[in-house]
Motif scaffolding. Structure first.
Motif, mmCIF file in Angstrom:
data_model
loop_
_atom_site.group_PDB
_atom_site.id
_atom_site.type_symbol
_atom_site.label_atom_id
_atom_site.label_comp_id
_atom_site.label_asym_id
_atom_site.label_seq_id
_atom_site.Cartn_x
_atom_site.Cartn_y
_atom_site.Cartn_z
ATOM 1 N N ALA A 215 0.827 -1.205 0.000
ATOM 2 C CA ALA A 215 0.000 0.000 0.000
ATOM 3 C C ALA A 215 0.864 1.260 0.000
ATOM 4 O O ALA A 215 1.875 1.338 0.695
ATOM 5 N N HIS A 216 0.451 2.241 -0.775
ATOM 6 C CA HIS A 216 1.140 3.530 -0.818
ATOM 7 C C HIS A 216 0.448 4.445 0.181
ATOM 8 O O HIS A 216 -0.362 5.312 -0.174
ATOM 9 N N ALA A 217 0.720 4.242 1.469
ATOM 10 C CA ALA A 217 0.012 4.964 2.516
ATOM 11 C C ALA A 217 0.811 4.907 3.808
ATOM 12 O O ALA A 217 1.582 3.963 4.033
ATOM 13 N N LEU A 218 0.623 5.913 4.663
ATOM 14 C CA LEU A 218 1.274 5.920 5.970
ATOM 15 C C LEU A 218 0.610 4.940 6.917
ATOM 16 O O LEU A 218 1.262 4.313 7.745
ATOM 17 N N PHE A 219 -0.727 4.810 6.835
ATOM 18 C CA PHE A 219 -1.420 3.847 7.683
ATOM 19 C C PHE A 219 -2.063 2.787 6.801
ATOM 20 O O PHE A 219 -3.097 3.013 6.177
ATOM 21 N N ALA A 220 -1.403 1.669 6.726
ATOM 22 C CA ALA A 220 -1.944 0.539 5.972
ATOM 23 C C ALA A 220 -1.471 -0.739 6.654
ATOM 24 O O ALA A 220 -0.823 -1.592 6.057
ATOM 25 N N LYS A 221 -1.758 -0.820 7.932
ATOM 26 C CA LYS A 221 -1.291 -1.928 8.746
ATOM 27 C C LYS A 221 -2.258 -3.111 8.654
ATOM 28 O O LYS A 221 -3.457 -2.942 8.415
ATOM 29 N N PRO A 222 -1.759 -4.335 8.879
ATOM 30 C CA PRO A 222 -2.668 -5.488 8.964
ATOM 31 C C PRO A 222 -3.647 -5.312 10.114
ATOM 32 O O PRO A 222 -3.292 -4.792 11.178
ATOM 33 N N LEU A 223 -4.878 -5.749 9.910
ATOM 34 C CA LEU A 223 -5.921 -5.644 10.927
ATOM 35 C C LEU A 223 -6.391 -7.041 11.316
ATOM 36 O O LEU A 223 -6.584 -7.897 10.447
ATOM 37 N N VAL A 224 -6.587 -7.264 12.599
ATOM 38 C CA VAL A 224 -7.191 -8.494 13.110
ATOM 39 C C VAL A 224 -8.496 -8.092 13.778
ATOM 40 O O VAL A 224 -8.488 -7.326 14.742
ATOM 41 N N VAL A 225 -9.620 -8.602 13.258
ATOM 42 C CA VAL A 225 -10.931 -8.143 13.709
ATOM 43 C C VAL A 225 -11.751 -9.318 14.242
ATOM 44 O O VAL A 225 -11.371 -10.491 14.111
ATOM 45 N N SER A 226 -12.884 -8.989 14.818
ATOM 46 C CA SER A 226 -13.773 -9.994 15.396
ATOM 47 C C SER A 226 -14.285 -10.962 14.335
ATOM 48 O O SER A 226 -14.506 -10.570 13.183
ATOM 49 N N PRO A 227 -14.504 -12.220 14.705
ATOM 50 C CA PRO A 227 -15.055 -13.177 13.737
ATOM 51 C C PRO A 227 -16.485 -12.843 13.325
ATOM 52 O O PRO A 227 -16.975 -13.364 12.331
ATOM 53 N N THR A 228 -17.152 -11.990 14.081
ATOM 54 C CA THR A 228 -18.510 -11.581 13.725
ATOM 55 C C THR A 228 -18.525 -10.319 12.871
ATOM 56 O O THR A 228 -19.594 -9.845 12.478
ATOM 57 N N SER A 229 -17.354 -9.772 12.579
ATOM 58 C CA SER A 229 -17.273 -8.550 11.788
ATOM 59 C C SER A 229 -17.479 -8.830 10.304
ATOM 60 O O SER A 229 -17.347 -9.966 9.836
#
Length: 344
Positions: A215-229
């Motif tokens: 990603a060409h971005a300052l904030f493009a980190k991997p995300l770990v989210v809820s299984p219900t998301s």
């Protein structure tokens, strides 16, 4: 009569040899090996004659008549087999003939022991989360599929990045140009998501993962989210860059401009048979050949003892550092005794 479905990569000589050995061991134990018609035909062509005692799926028996599936190959072979048996809730056990083989339970050298465990019923079955994937355009659902590892949105042309908005639970997170976005399960965290810089997630953790690719971005980190998301990627139309959706590297769909890809947890898992209780941490070390030299491990229970003298939590003379306050801008941030009022 017990039946075992045998999947194999018939284009590889080592897989053909492993298949013949598996069918022979099953037959000798009184279990009927079953194969798909096209696999049986390819095997017959490879060896020059039909393999004796093999039944044909959908001709001699159905999926409901089968106890277990044995997959001889790499992770790609396991993913192909999962497409066929997922709805039938048939457990799969993989014997790795590939490279890393995270989905496989055993290596080629353990084939005889694996078949013996199948014959004796010495295995447990674990359920691996899958994801439902829907593609929308102008409020119309263009496609619906699923994945065990991941759904990956990728740029279609090497020269052009795609512009996307990533979203979680109906709220936008960030917009950027990138090579793509991976939306994965914990099982898929060691596959494409891992290569894109995502976290390794233990298979029994209930979570979903979103990983931007280059990603060409300052904030493009991997995300770990809820299984219900609900995770989503929206394709922006401010450039003419095109994209493609890949599910488990097998099912693909060209994405029109403005397409929206939604990913949620599926109610239908894939079932994997396990012959041993090797912790995932040990599998991780073995598969990636991680260095662990110098590890001592926790103290043994019979060697543990309490300290002979209690260790103080706070020792005399310990100082604390106080922060600046708006009404005291001239006070430097230095270590001072706790009872500083007694010094004046």
């Amino acid at each position: 009569m017990r039946r075992i479905l045998v999947f194999t990569h018939t284009g590889r000589r080592d897989a053909v040899v492993a298949t013949l050995e598996t069918c022979s061991l099953l037959s000798a134990a009184g279990i009927v090996p079953v194969m798909r018609a096209k696999d049986q035909a390819a095997l017959t062509q490879a060896v020059g004659e039909p393999v004796p005692g093999v039944q044909i799926l959908d001709v001699d028996c159905q999926l409901d008549d089968i106890d277990l599936g044995v997959v001889l190959g790499g992770d790609g072979s396991v993913l192909r087999a999962a497409e066929l048996v997922r709805d039938a809730a048939l457990p799969l056990v993989g014997v790795n003939l590939g490279h890393v083989g995270f989905l496989a339970e055993a290596e080629r050298s353990e084939l005889e022991a694996t078949v013996a465990a199948i014959v004796n019923g010495s295995y447990t079955v674990e359920e691996r989360m899958t994801i439902e994937v829907k593609v929308w355009a102008d409020n119309v659902c263009l496609a619906e599929t699923w994945a065990l590892n991941e759904a990956a949105v990728e740029k279609a042309n090497r020269e052009r990045m795609v512009e996307v908005v990533i979203e979680v639970d109906g709220r936008p997170i960030s917009t950027f140009g990138c090579d793509g976005v991976v939306m994965a399960t914990p099982t898929g965290s060691t596959a494409y998501s891992f290569s894109a810089g995502g976290p390794v997630v233990w298979p029994d953790v209930a979570a979903l993962i979103m990983v931007p690719i280059s990603a060409h971005a300052l904030f493009a980190k991997p995300l770990v989210v809820s299984p219900t998301s609900t995770m989503a990627v929206e394709m922006l139309t401010r450039t003419d860059a095109t994209a493609v959706l890949w599910c488990d590297g097998r099912r693909t769909l060209d994405l029109p401009p403005g397409a929206r890809i939604e990913v949620t947890r599926s109610a239908t898992p894939v079932r994997l048979a396990r012959m041993n209780t090797t912790p995932f941490s040990e599998r991780l070390v073995n598969k990636f050949e991680l260095p662990i030299t110098g590890w001592r491990g926790p103290a043994k229970e019979d060697k543990r003892r309490t300290a002979t003298t209690a260790l103080p939590v706070i020792v005399p003379g310990m100082q604390s550092v106080e922060p600046h306050h708006k009404d005291e801008p001239s006070i430097p941030m230095v270590g001072r005794p706790e009872d500083s009022s007694q010094e004046h």
